[in-house]
Design an enzyme around this catalytic site. Structure first.
Site, PDB file in Angstrom:
ATOM      1  N   THR A  36     -45.991  14.880  12.361  1.00  0.00           N
ATOM      2  CA  THR A  36     -44.622  14.956  12.869  1.00  0.00           C
ATOM      3  C   THR A  36     -43.761  14.019  12.050  1.00  0.00           C
ATOM      4  OG1 THR A  36     -43.267  15.062  14.876  1.00  0.00           O
ATOM      5  CG2 THR A  36     -44.769  13.180  14.682  1.00  0.00           C
ATOM      6  N   CYS A  42     -37.340   8.298  19.216  1.00  0.00           N
ATOM      7  CA  CYS A  42     -38.433   9.082  19.803  1.00  0.00           C
ATOM      8  C   CYS A  42     -39.750   8.322  19.643  1.00  0.00           C
ATOM      9  CB  CYS A  42     -38.574  10.430  19.103  1.00  0.00           C
ATOM     10  SG  CYS A  42     -37.167  11.534  19.292  1.00  0.00           S
ATOM     11  N   HIS A  59     -44.381  14.398  20.345  1.00  0.00           N
ATOM     12  CA  HIS A  59     -43.157  13.814  19.800  1.00  0.00           C
ATOM     13  C   HIS A  59     -42.124  13.911  20.919  1.00  0.00           C
ATOM     14  CE1 HIS A  59     -40.235  13.562  16.156  1.00  0.00           C
ATOM     15  NE2 HIS A  59     -39.607  13.166  17.243  1.00  0.00           N
TER      16      HIS A  59
END
Length: 181
Positions: A36, A42, A59
């Site tokens: 990711t 995040c 994520h």
């Protein structure tokens, strides 16, 4: 091998690279790499049962599903949201999919990265990145999942590569260095 994501299940060949998007998660087995990018505030949550080789990567954007409740509709759920968007529901989904795939919850361990303070502002309840990290620690603690390594905070973005076979989470930071957790 079977790959479970928050959006769909698909068949994958061994040594496959599985991309996990924003507000997404995937669960797979040894031989795959989960990746990711674009982690700012995040948080990336990597879980693995090292004995079975079953692992997952989420994520997540916000700490709790309750953060997605609309102010205009009386606080009901946001119809445009998904479980992978929130730390609490993403962890629950990852654990459910991993156990369904054959992982033993008592052997699962976590690695966590992200939660940066990407923007300067003062909020009474803290910056989103900091709250994401706290929510991750809390929900994993509630499930009895130990966090064995972290690379959190700061003011820089990150990209992750999770080698499911070894359980190593490589964290590439926006300012250039890479750490293996």
């Amino acid at each position: 091998m079977k790959v479970y994501t928050s959006n769909q299940s698909t068949e994958q060949s061994t040594s496959e690279r599985v991309k996990v998007g924003v507000a997404d998660y995937a669960v797979t087995e040894s031989g795959a790499e989960l990746v990711t990018s674009g982690l700012g505030s995040c948080v990336g949550i990597a879980l693995v049962d090292t004995e079975t080789g079953i692992a997952g990567l989420a994520h997540a954007m916000l700490p709790a599903a309750s953060d997605g409740r609309s102010q205009t509709d009386g606080g009901g759920p946001d119809p445009m949201s998904n479980d992978a968007k929130y730390v609490d529901t993403a962890v629950n989904g990852l654990l459910r999919e991993m156990v369904d795939a054959g992982a033993d919850r008592s052997r699962i361990e976590a690695r966590v990265a992200g939660g940066s303070a990407m923007f300067e502002f003062n909020a009474g309840d803290g910056a989103v990145g900091e709250r994401n990290v706290e929510a991750t620690e809390e929900v994993l603690g509630e499930h009895g999942i130990p966090i064995v390594a972290t690379d959190v905070g700061g003011d820089h973005g990150r990209s992750l590569s999770f080698d499911v076979s070894s359980g190593t989470l490589s964290v590439r930071r926006a300012h250039g260095d890479t750490r293996d957790l």
